[in-house]
Scaffold this motif. Structure first.
Motif, mmCIF file in Angstrom:
data_model
loop_
_atom_site.group_PDB
_atom_site.id
_atom_site.type_symbol
_atom_site.label_atom_id
_atom_site.label_comp_id
_atom_site.label_asym_id
_atom_site.label_seq_id
_atom_site.Cartn_x
_atom_site.Cartn_y
_atom_site.Cartn_z
ATOM 1 N N PHE A 306 0.484 -12.621 -1.197
ATOM 2 C CA PHE A 306 0.006 -13.012 0.132
ATOM 3 C C PHE A 306 -1.102 -12.068 0.607
ATOM 4 C CE2 PHE A 306 4.455 -14.533 0.038
ATOM 5 C CZ PHE A 306 4.231 -15.891 0.299
ATOM 6 N N PRO A 307 -2.306 -12.575 0.815
ATOM 7 C CA PRO A 307 -3.444 -11.729 1.214
ATOM 8 C C PRO A 307 -3.450 -11.436 2.714
ATOM 9 C CG PRO A 307 -4.168 -14.002 0.984
ATOM 10 C CD PRO A 307 -2.714 -13.984 0.614
ATOM 11 N N PHE A 308 -2.430 -10.721 3.158
ATOM 12 C CA PHE A 308 -2.338 -10.428 4.587
ATOM 13 C C PHE A 308 -2.748 -8.988 4.892
ATOM 14 C CE2 PHE A 308 -0.127 -9.309 8.551
ATOM 15 C CZ PHE A 308 -0.613 -10.322 9.373
ATOM 16 N N ALA A 309 -2.354 -8.063 4.036
ATOM 17 C CA ALA A 309 -2.683 -6.643 4.235
ATOM 18 C C ALA A 309 -3.361 -6.108 2.975
ATOM 19 C CB ALA A 309 -1.417 -5.839 4.533
ATOM 20 N N LYS A 310 -4.128 -5.049 3.144
ATOM 21 C CA LYS A 310 -4.837 -4.454 2.013
ATOM 22 C C LYS A 310 -3.888 -3.540 1.241
ATOM 23 C CE LYS A 310 -9.032 -1.939 0.738
ATOM 24 N NZ LYS A 310 -10.201 -1.165 1.239
ATOM 25 N N ILE A 311 -3.176 -4.123 0.292
ATOM 26 C CA ILE A 311 -2.218 -3.364 -0.518
ATOM 27 C C ILE A 311 -2.959 -2.786 -1.726
ATOM 28 C CG2 ILE A 311 0.003 -3.433 -1.706
ATOM 29 C CD1 ILE A 311 0.235 -4.190 1.210
ATOM 30 N N ASP A 312 -3.221 -1.483 -1.698
ATOM 31 C CA ASP A 312 -3.953 -0.834 -2.785
ATOM 32 C C ASP A 312 -3.023 0.071 -3.592
ATOM 33 O OD1 ASP A 312 -3.473 1.185 -0.991
ATOM 34 O OD2 ASP A 312 -5.559 1.370 -0.330
ATOM 35 N N LYS A 313 -3.578 0.794 -4.555
ATOM 36 C CA LYS A 313 -2.769 1.672 -5.406
ATOM 37 C C LYS A 313 -2.102 2.774 -4.589
ATOM 38 C CE LYS A 313 -5.297 1.013 -9.745
ATOM 39 N NZ LYS A 313 -6.095 1.662 -10.817
ATOM 40 N N GLU A 314 -2.824 3.286 -3.590
ATOM 41 C CA GLU A 314 -2.264 4.363 -2.761
ATOM 42 C C GLU A 314 -1.027 3.898 -2.002
ATOM 43 O OE1 GLU A 314 -3.725 7.706 0.534
ATOM 44 O OE2 GLU A 314 -5.022 5.999 0.047
ATOM 45 N N TYR A 315 -0.976 2.616 -1.691
ATOM 46 C CA TYR A 315 0.167 2.045 -0.978
ATOM 47 C C TYR A 315 1.467 2.329 -1.738
ATOM 48 C CZ TYR A 315 3.334 -1.596 0.802
ATOM 49 O OH TYR A 315 4.424 -2.276 1.309
ATOM 50 N N PHE A 316 1.436 2.255 -3.046
ATOM 51 C CA PHE A 316 2.646 2.416 -3.867
ATOM 52 C C PHE A 316 2.921 3.869 -4.247
ATOM 53 C CE2 PHE A 316 1.342 -1.996 -4.582
ATOM 54 C CZ PHE A 316 2.529 -2.658 -4.330
ATOM 55 N N THR A 317 1.990 4.779 -3.950
ATOM 56 C CA THR A 317 2.180 6.184 -4.340
ATOM 57 C C THR A 317 2.261 7.136 -3.152
ATOM 58 O OG1 THR A 317 -0.226 6.460 -4.564
ATOM 59 C CG2 THR A 317 1.013 5.850 -6.555
ATOM 60 N N ASN A 318 1.757 6.719 -2.002
ATOM 61 C CA ASN A 318 1.718 7.588 -0.823
ATOM 62 C C ASN A 318 2.502 6.926 0.308
ATOM 63 O OD1 ASN A 318 1.007 8.903 1.607
ATOM 64 N ND2 ASN A 318 -0.936 9.592 0.740
ATOM 65 N N ARG A 319 3.688 7.427 0.597
ATOM 66 C CA ARG A 319 4.543 6.734 1.560
ATOM 67 C C ARG A 319 4.028 6.857 2.995
ATOM 68 N NH1 ARG A 319 10.359 9.429 2.556
ATOM 69 N NH2 ARG A 319 9.758 11.471 3.329
ATOM 70 N N GLU A 320 3.306 7.954 3.315
ATOM 71 C CA GLU A 320 2.710 8.061 4.644
ATOM 72 C C GLU A 320 1.653 6.968 4.833
ATOM 73 O OE1 GLU A 320 3.287 10.711 2.786
ATOM 74 O OE2 GLU A 320 4.620 11.980 4.016
ATOM 75 N N HIS A 321 0.850 6.774 3.791
ATOM 76 C CA HIS A 321 -0.184 5.736 3.825
ATOM 77 C C HIS A 321 0.471 4.358 3.946
ATOM 78 C CE1 HIS A 321 -3.739 3.391 2.774
ATOM 79 N NE2 HIS A 321 -3.062 2.836 1.785
ATOM 80 N N ARG A 322 1.551 4.146 3.177
ATOM 81 C CA ARG A 322 2.250 2.860 3.192
ATOM 82 C C ARG A 322 2.847 2.589 4.570
ATOM 83 N NH1 ARG A 322 5.132 3.555 -0.963
ATOM 84 N NH2 ARG A 322 7.022 4.385 -0.024
ATOM 85 N N ALA A 323 3.446 3.606 5.177
ATOM 86 C CA ALA A 323 4.071 3.424 6.487
ATOM 87 C C ALA A 323 3.044 3.030 7.545
ATOM 88 C CB ALA A 323 4.783 4.712 6.908
ATOM 89 N N LYS A 324 1.888 3.664 7.525
ATOM 90 C CA LYS A 324 0.831 3.343 8.496
ATOM 91 C C LYS A 324 0.305 1.922 8.277
ATOM 92 C CE LYS A 324 -0.736 8.108 9.187
ATOM 93 N NZ LYS A 324 -1.827 9.082 8.964
ATOM 94 N N LEU A 325 0.125 1.551 6.994
ATOM 95 C CA LEU A 325 -0.390 0.223 6.684
ATOM 96 C C LEU A 325 0.594 -0.857 7.134
ATOM 97 C CD1 LEU A 325 -2.267 -0.812 3.481
ATOM 98 C CD2 LEU A 325 -0.488 -2.283 4.387
ATOM 99 N N VAL A 326 1.877 -0.637 6.848
ATOM 100 C CA VAL A 326 2.903 -1.612 7.236
ATOM 101 C C VAL A 326 2.988 -1.719 8.751
ATOM 102 C CG1 VAL A 326 5.384 -2.117 7.218
ATOM 103 C CG2 VAL A 326 4.252 -1.353 5.117
ATOM 104 N N GLN A 327 2.892 -0.588 9.430
ATOM 105 C CA GLN A 327 2.954 -0.588 10.887
ATOM 106 C C GLN A 327 1.819 -1.420 11.488
ATOM 107 O OE1 GLN A 327 2.684 3.329 12.700
ATOM 108 N NE2 GLN A 327 4.030 2.711 14.365
#
Length: 405
Positions: A306-327
């Motif tokens: 689903f092309p809703f958010a920009k899920i990049d490689k950092e998303y799966f390796t950096n949980r701070e980055h992932r949390a901000k993106l999900v928020q």
């Protein structure tokens, strides 16, 4: 100058009729109590002389012990006050007991940091935020576990309610974090088990309401024409997909890849973010149709569905980055879904999590066993799922009442 006195705490009389003896320190009008480890009958205590009466079989030895305790305490107080005129009652008690008292905030913040990489980032942030909230109420960090009493908790709950406007659910969670820190400190044998103010105070829990779409509302959403913005259509498809996929949470849906989907078995298999367990679920035909909308000849196994958010490689390796993106993605999805809910004239605000509740109530209404619903939702306890069974039962009662009347 601090005062020292032996007192019999008659408010703590046990079943045998005996009360404990305490050494009471008063400094700047603040009392502190130190247990002396003895209990006697109130009839055996001379309040004026602060001595054990002769009608006690061991009065001479006890009086000598008490006299020595008072002398030792006065000596230590004199030494401390000579060195530091600003010594508090708490510091005096700590010195006399010979065991350092544990600072609540120092212990609690350190515990958070020690568990930072084992807790979910959202949990870690919640712990720190709620500790900061309590610190703001107290006004400083110089608070020992001993200083937190039932009165402290009552005043804090009042502050949360009147000053901050918190509801009972939020107040209970605020207290729950403090409760957790007490229990952890007790497990580490840093504070006594008998100092647990939470056993004497609690806030009445608010009745939680699980919002969900009934059949009519859900069909209306499926048929709703959304705005020409691509992301609005994507979030609508994600919501419907979740309902037909066991109520998958938002954080799991936005990161779904094509290699999570087995077209032959019609199953989604992935590690669920919240539980960190691998979860496999057979999805419905409507969910399959939604997936086919997003499948192209260029789609690769590692691509996000689903092309809703920009899920990049950092998303799966950096949980701070992932949390901000999900928020940010949740906020954006909320904006689109709220607008859809208004167009549908729903009596509540539409959020993505309602897709999960909608799946559960639909499944139970259609006769699925509660154990199966619990498994599909990846609940750790079937008791969590039983909330939905109560909703279905309540709706059935209403339907019967309307029919009979």
């Amino acid at each position: 100058m601090a005062s020292v006195k032996i007192i019999l705490r008659k408010n703590k009389i046990d079943k045998a009729g005996n009360a404990p003896l305490y050494l009471r320190l008063i400094k700047d009008r603040k009392p502190r109590f130190i247990s002396l480890g003895f209990k006697i009958s109130p009839l055996e205590w001379d309040e004026d002389k602060q001595t054990v009466k002769k009608n006690h079989s061991n009065s001479a030895r006890l009086n000598k012990f008490l006299s020595q305790k008072v002398a030792d305490a006065q000596g230590q107080i004199a030494d401390l006050e000579t060195k530091n005129q600003s010594t508090s009652a708490r510091k005096l008690k700590e010195a006399i007991k010979g065991k350092p008292m544990v600072n609540f905030f120092e212990y609690s913040y350190n515990r958070c940091e020690k568990q930072k990489h084992t807790l979910a980032l959202s949990t870690y942030n919640n712990y720190k935020n709620y500790l900061k909230k309590f610190e703001t109420f107290i006004g400083h960090r110089e608070v020992m576990f001993d200083d937190i009493t039932v009165t402290t908790l009552k005043n804090y709950a009042g502050y949360c309610s009147t000053t901050l406007g918190n509801n009972n659910t939020t107040i209970n969670f605020s207290l729950k974090i403090l409760n957790l820190m007490f229990k952890e400190a007790q497990r580490e044998d840093l504070i006594p088990l008998n100092h647990f103010p939470f056993s004497k105070f609690n806030v009445k829990k608010s009745k939680s309401t699980k919002r969900y779409l009934n059949d009519e509302q859900f069909k209306a959403l499926i048929n709703l024409e959304v705005s020409n913005k691509a992301k609005a259509q994507v979030i609508k498809d994600m919501f419907i997909f979740s309902v037909f996929s066991g109520g998958l949470r938002f954080g799991d849906v936005i990161e779904l890849k094509w290699n999570n989907y087995n077209a032959k078995e019609q199953k989604i298999t992935k590690v669920i973010r919240k539980t960190n367990r691998q979860h496999s679920i057979r999805i419905g035909q409507k969910a399959i149709e939604i997936l086919e909308k997003y499948k192209t000849e260029e789609s690769k196994n590692g691509d996000i569905i689903f092309p809703f958010a920009k899920i990049d490689k950092e998303y799966f390796t950096n949980r701070e980055h992932r949390a901000k993106l999900v928020q940010r993605a949740i906020a954006l999805s909320g904006m689109y879904l709220t607008k859809m809910g208004k167009e549908l004239e729903l009596p509540f605000s539409l959020t993505f999590h309602i897709s999960r509740h909608t799946f559960a109530t639909r499944a139970l209404n259609n006769g699925m066993r509660i154990e199966h619903v619990s498994k599909l939702m990846d609940h750790t306890d079937i008791g969590i799922t039983q909330v939905y069974a109560k909703i279905v039962s309540s709706e059935l009662d209403k339907a019967v009442d309307q029919y009979i009347n």
